[in-house]
Design a protein around this motif. Structure first.
Motif, PDB file in Angstrom:
ATOM      1  N   LYS A   1     -39.673 112.280 110.168  1.00  0.00           N
ATOM      2  CA  LYS A   1     -38.333 112.411 109.594  1.00  0.00           C
ATOM      3  C   LYS A   1     -38.082 113.832 109.086  1.00  0.00           C
ATOM      4  CE  LYS A   1     -37.627 107.624 108.279  1.00  0.00           C
ATOM      5  NZ  LYS A   1     -37.442 106.671 107.184  1.00  0.00           N
TER       6      LYS A   1
ATOM      7  N   TRP B   1     -32.447 119.795 112.759  1.00  0.00           N
ATOM      8  CA  TRP B   1     -31.011 119.878 112.529  1.00  0.00           C
ATOM      9  C   TRP B   1     -30.670 121.013 111.564  1.00  0.00           C
ATOM     10  CZ3 TRP B   1     -27.376 117.952 115.395  1.00  0.00           C
ATOM     11  CH2 TRP B   1     -27.654 116.857 116.196  1.00  0.00           C
ATOM     12  N   TYR B   2     -31.453 121.159 110.509  1.00  0.00           N
ATOM     13  CA  TYR B   2     -31.203 122.216 109.527  1.00  0.00           C
ATOM     14  C   TYR B   2     -31.327 123.587 110.185  1.00  0.00           C
ATOM     15  CZ  TYR B   2     -31.666 125.060 105.331  1.00  0.00           C
ATOM     16  OH  TYR B   2     -31.495 126.018 104.359  1.00  0.00           O
TER      17      TYR B   2
ATOM     18  N   TYR C   1     -35.191 116.381 110.358  1.00  0.00           N
ATOM     19  CA  TYR C   1     -34.307 117.089 109.422  1.00  0.00           C
ATOM     20  C   TYR C   1     -34.388 118.595 109.652  1.00  0.00           C
ATOM     21  CZ  TYR C   1     -33.023 119.440 105.099  1.00  0.00           C
ATOM     22  OH  TYR C   1     -32.496 120.310 104.183  1.00  0.00           O
ATOM     23  N   CYS C   2     -35.604 119.112 109.820  1.00  0.00           N
ATOM     24  CA  CYS C   2     -35.780 120.559 110.008  1.00  0.00           C
ATOM     25  C   CYS C   2     -35.130 121.032 111.304  1.00  0.00           C
ATOM     26  CB  CYS C   2     -37.261 120.917 110.025  1.00  0.00           C
ATOM     27  SG  CYS C   2     -37.845 121.469 108.439  1.00  0.00           S
TER      28      CYS C   2
END
Length: 149
Positions: free
Chosen positions: A86, A93-94, A90-91
């Protein structure tokens, strides 16, 4: 302080390329390191670069979660594999958002420099070449994040 940061970048990236600790640095990483060290050297020689400043703000300063997640992966990925997946999702997309922010800022500055004529066209061509090398290397990192997730 700006020259201190530039000197640190030159020293670190030069050491990273010369040491090549793992013997597996890809050519894109080598080019990325040398281009970054070259731009930092230009700053040390007295040429202010708003392009390098924006790159440093977006892709160096704003990417602290990336380093944190890589450290988490090294220490706790076996104990918490679901959290690790997860976090890398997230990374990915970030980092994609930060890359988009960087490119939009760079393009805005290039267009502004071309319209006002305040920055020499040769310097803009060099920046565009540097951007291509940086974007390629950042795209490879983004693909690695997706593979880790």
């Amino acid at each position: 302080p700006y020259q201190h940061v530039s000197a640190s970048l030159v020293g670190y990236y030069t050491w990273e390329v010369i040491a090549n600790r793992y013997g597996r640095l890809a050519w894109s990483v080598l080019i990325h390191h040398w281009v970054t060290a070259g731009m930092a050297t230009v700053v040390l020689l007295g040429r202010y670069s708003p392009f390098a400043t924006w790159y440093g703000f977006t892709l160096v300063f704003m990417c602290f979660p990336v380093v944190f997640v890589l450290g988490f992966r090294a220490q706790y990925s076996n104990q918490h594999p679901e959290w690790t997946r997860k976090a890398f999702l997230y990374c990915a997309w970030y980092y994609g958002v930060v890359m988009t922010l960087n490119l939009s800022g760079q393009l805005f500055m290039i267009i502004t420099a071309l319209l006002t004529g305040r920055i020499h066209i040769g310097f803009i061509v060099v920046i565009i070449c540097c951007m291509c090398a940086w974007v390629y290397d950042d795209w490879q990192l983004l693909k690695a994040f997706r593979e880790f997730s």
